[in-house]
Design an enzyme around this catalytic site. Structure first.
Site, short mmCIF file in Angstrom:
data_model
loop_
_atom_site.label_atom_id
_atom_site.label_comp_id
_atom_site.label_asym_id
_atom_site.label_seq_id
_atom_site.Cartn_x
_atom_site.Cartn_y
_atom_site.Cartn_z
N CYS A 97 31.42 28.16 24.40
CA CYS A 97 32.44 29.16 24.05
C CYS A 97 33.78 28.65 24.56
O CYS A 97 33.91 27.50 24.98
CB CYS A 97 32.09 30.53 24.64
SG CYS A 97 32.17 30.60 26.45
N ALA A 98 34.78 29.50 24.54
CA ALA A 98 36.12 29.06 24.91
C ALA A 98 36.25 28.77 26.40
O ALA A 98 36.80 27.73 26.80
CB ALA A 98 37.16 30.09 24.48
#
Length: 375
Positions: free
Chosen positions: A73-74
């Site tokens: 994910c980020a």
């Protein structure tokens, strides 16, 4: 439930060694389409985090059993949660520590070769951003070229090699990433060089990187004679190291050439770009090994993880060097260009010292792929 973290360095080793990896990327689809971890033996599934909040059963059947699984994910938080949910379903999955932000900042040092006097040349491959930096080491002295903002990596590497950084160069004023050149120079007392034609808005002192400058590092010389090579920027300058290596900055890449529009002057600079590629570089030895400041696609990496190829091979294989019609060349590099780098105007201002964003803002400014090339 505790799940395993995989570091950006571990992922980089898998990419460089072409090892199998399956990535479940839980960012939104547009973010995944714009920028992801790339590798020759990587498989992907993009399912946004919010689509998995009620359970991961729908993706379990799509996950392989014969390769490592990494949730991405980020920033890492969402991937930890999804990895834990997968674990509860009996699926072993790791998460990327620090998320795509950590991937963007990782540098993988690769030894390019030996210098004739016993020195060494290293390339620092920023796999998550496509940036390439260099360190020339000879007799306890070092020079750094096109450093990224992660200055400590270069400082620590030089210390590990028992070398003192004496000179720091940027081949041009970068617009896609924040330079670490000034920070390295300030930490070591080295001279920071920048082409004056790129430095009109600079608010700090620098050494003039001009045609004919010759700098000694130990017993080797970093030569910039007759290699003023404008086009990506008006000040772009190339380097020849040890009469063997050609550091091309953002003028020439392995599979593409530099774009001339990041200062809003594409029509003005396209002629300079063609002159550098089709005249100045044509006069150089075909045996020179091209070492660019960026790569565009993962296929440009060699088996050892380096990005390098002989100039003569590029004259045969690189499309940007084989457009005989000047108008066709002009159209290629001024029309239908890829999107400009994220926050490129603020990145230019940062590299000129006009603004000083904090570390977190600098990370956000740089997020995204390399967008310095056209092909």
């Amino acid at each position: 439930m505790t799940v395993t973290a995989m570091t950006a360095s571990e992922v980089a080793k898998k990419v460089v060694n072409n090892q199998p990896l399956f990535i479940l990327d839980v960012r939104n689809g547009d973010a995944f389409a714009d920028w992801k971890i790339e590798g020759g033996n990587i498989q992907y599934l993009n399912t946004p985090y919010f689509d998995l909040l009620d359970g991961v059963e729908e993706v379990v059947s799509e996950l392989p059993t014969d390769r490592d699984i990494l949730v991405v994910c980020a920033k890492e938080g969402s991937s930890i949660m999804i990895a834990e949910m997968l674990s509860e379903e009996g699926v072993r999955a790791a998460y990327l520590q620090g998320g795509m932000k950590a991937w963007s900042e990782h540098l993988e040092p690769v030894k390019v070769g030996e210098l004739s006097n016993g020195g060494e040349l290293y390339q620092f491959v920023r796999l998550g951003k496509g940036c390439l930096s260099y360190m020339v080491i000879s007799e306890g002295e070092a020079a750094v070229v096109d450093a990224t903002r992660m200055a400590n990596i270069f400082l620590d590497f030089a210390q590990e090699k028992g070398a003192t950084i004496k000179h720091v160069f940027d081949t041009h004023l970068h617009a896609d990433h924040i330079s670490g050149g000034r920070a390295i120079a300030e930490a070591t007392g080295a001279t920071y060089y920048l082409p004056p034609k790129d430095a009109e808005g600079v608010v700090f002192e620098y050494g003039a990187l001009e045609n004919g400058l010759e700098v000694a590092i130990g017993n080797s010389k970093l030569e910039i004679e007759a290699l003023y090579s404008p086009g990506h920027t008006i000040g772009s300058t190339s380097f020849i190291v040890d009469s063997k290596y050609l550091l091309t900055g953002d003028i020439l890449f392995i599979d593409s050439i530099g774009r001339p529009d990041l200062a809003g002057l594409a029509e003005d600079w396209v002629g300079d770009l063609r002159e550098s590629l089709y005249s100045r570089y044509q006069d150089l030895a075909n045996e020179l090994i091209v070492l660019p400041a960026h790569f565009m696609i993962i296929d440009e990496l060699n088996e050892d993880g380096s990005v390098a190829k002989k100039l003569g091979d590029l004259f045969k294989e690189n499309h940007g060097l084989n457009i005989s019609d000047e108008q066709e060349f002009r159209d290629m590099v001024t029309k239908n260009l890829p999107p400009q780098p994220n926050a490129y105007q603020d990145i230019r201002k940062t590299n000129m010292g006009q603004i000083t964003p904090d570390d977190e803002i600098q990370r956000e400014m740089e997020i995204g792929p390399n967008r310095c090339a056209v092909r």
